[in-house]
Design a protein around this motif. Structure first.
Motif, short mmCIF file in Angstrom:
data_model
loop_
_atom_site.label_atom_id
_atom_site.label_comp_id
_atom_site.label_asym_id
_atom_site.label_seq_id
_atom_site.Cartn_x
_atom_site.Cartn_y
_atom_site.Cartn_z
N UNK A 19 -7.81 7.86 5.47
CA UNK A 19 -8.22 6.96 6.56
C UNK A 19 -7.52 7.30 7.86
N UNK A 20 -8.21 7.06 8.96
CA UNK A 20 -7.56 6.95 10.26
C UNK A 20 -6.92 5.56 10.34
N UNK A 21 -5.82 5.43 11.07
CA UNK A 21 -5.07 4.17 11.05
C UNK A 21 -4.70 3.73 12.45
N UNK A 22 -5.05 2.47 12.76
CA UNK A 22 -4.56 1.81 13.95
C UNK A 22 -3.29 1.05 13.60
N UNK A 23 -2.25 1.25 14.39
CA UNK A 23 -0.91 0.75 14.09
C UNK A 23 -0.51 -0.25 15.17
N UNK A 24 -0.02 -1.42 14.75
CA UNK A 24 0.56 -2.32 15.74
C UNK A 24 2.06 -2.45 15.50
N UNK A 25 2.77 -2.72 16.61
CA UNK A 25 4.21 -2.90 16.55
C UNK A 25 4.58 -4.11 17.39
N UNK A 26 5.75 -4.68 17.08
CA UNK A 26 6.23 -5.84 17.83
C UNK A 26 7.50 -5.54 18.60
N UNK A 27 8.52 -4.96 17.93
CA UNK A 27 9.84 -4.82 18.55
C UNK A 27 10.27 -3.39 18.81
N UNK A 28 9.70 -2.42 18.12
CA UNK A 28 10.25 -1.05 18.17
C UNK A 28 9.12 -0.05 18.34
N UNK A 29 8.82 0.29 19.58
CA UNK A 29 7.72 1.23 19.85
C UNK A 29 8.02 2.62 19.30
N UNK A 30 9.28 3.05 19.35
CA UNK A 30 9.63 4.36 18.82
C UNK A 30 9.36 4.43 17.32
N UNK A 31 9.67 3.36 16.61
CA UNK A 31 9.40 3.33 15.18
C UNK A 31 7.91 3.40 14.90
N UNK A 32 7.11 2.73 15.72
CA UNK A 32 5.65 2.81 15.56
C UNK A 32 5.16 4.24 15.80
N UNK A 33 5.77 4.92 16.76
CA UNK A 33 5.40 6.31 17.02
C UNK A 33 5.72 7.19 15.81
#
Length: 259
Positions: A24-38
């Motif tokens: 699957x392709x995945x859309x990712x959301x983050x709340x506090x840590x943008x680097x971790x989402x990257x």
């Protein structure tokens, strides 16, 4: 394409990576840590999937749910939504202030409600059905002292799951819940812990769970083999719920195992 909320760490990150492994392709959301989402997005891409990232703050409703639409636009459609983002409390019922109550209910119940609405409307418009998986908790089924707002919100999300399953079935959309017990994540202060080295006498399997073990169940419910499964709650708790009033990760010995 799947959207996984709260995918910067823990269960969300493990789920995003597992779904990418499944193609699957995945859309990712983050709340506090943008680097971790990257970093999560990089793992998704390493498994061959496309990834898109959006900030999601579920205390800013209803507009926060726009992130689901932006991710669907970025990746072309949405077939799976995993409502994983959550928060909790460790405060008595008598001492809980309104701001804390409102935050937990917004993040753990109203946010998933609105994100699911956005996703389901797109799934209906696309045709072909879809999958929604709500990450609840064992405390959607059993209470915990000091977690009244969390239990209320997760219990509500459990019943919302069942109602959505009934209403969306005609569109080929299945809706299920996964109810984790104690899982080694940042929320429990155990990120990157080898769960097989941690003793939990109060859990029948004797240890916490690994986030990847929850992700595997989410991936099953999000996949084609679960096409006849809807409205169910799947505990991933090492057997803790089966203990009833004896349950608890706080227990310090194995005396409960003996009659």
């Amino acid at each position: 394409m799947a959207v996984v909320t709260g995918a910067e760490s823990g269960i969300g990150r493990a789920t995003a990576v597992r779904l990418a492994r499944d193609g699957m392709d995945v859309g990712i959301t983050w709340y506090a840590d943008e680097d971790a989402a990257a970093r999560t997005a990089a793992e998704v891409r390493a498994h061959g999937g496309r990834a898109a990232v959006e900030h999601l703050d579920l205390t800013r409703l209803p507009d926060a749910a726009d992130a689901v639409d932006r991710l669907a636009d970025a990746l072309g459609r949405i077939d799976v939504l995993v409502n994983n983002a959550g928060t909790g409390t460790a405060i008595s019922f008598l001492d809980t202030d309104f701001a804390t109550l409102r935050e937990v209910v917004d993040v753990d119940l109203l946010g998933p409600y609105l994100c699911s609405q956005r996703a389901a409307r797109r799934m209906v418009g696309q045709g072909g059905g879809g999958r929604i998986v709500n990450v609840t908790s064992v405390h959607a089924h059993q209470p915990r002292v000091g977690a009244a707002p969390y239990c209320a919100a997760k219990g509500g999300l459990g019943l919302l799951t069942q109602t959505m399953a009934l209403e969306l079935a005609e569109h080929g959309i299945t809706v299920n819940a996964v109810a984790p017990g104690e899982i080694a994540t940042p929320m429990t202060g155990q990120e990157d812990t080898d769960v097989h080295t941690v003793e939990r006498p109060g859990v029948p399997l004797g240890r916490p769970g690994d986030a990847r073990e929850v992700a595997a169940v989410v991936a099953f419910l999000a996949g084609p083999e679960a096409g006849y499964v809807t409205g169910a709650s799947w505990p991933v708790d090492g057997g803790m719920l089966r203990m009833g009033p004896m349950a608890g990760s706080h227990l310090t010995d194995h005396s409960w195992r003996r009659p």
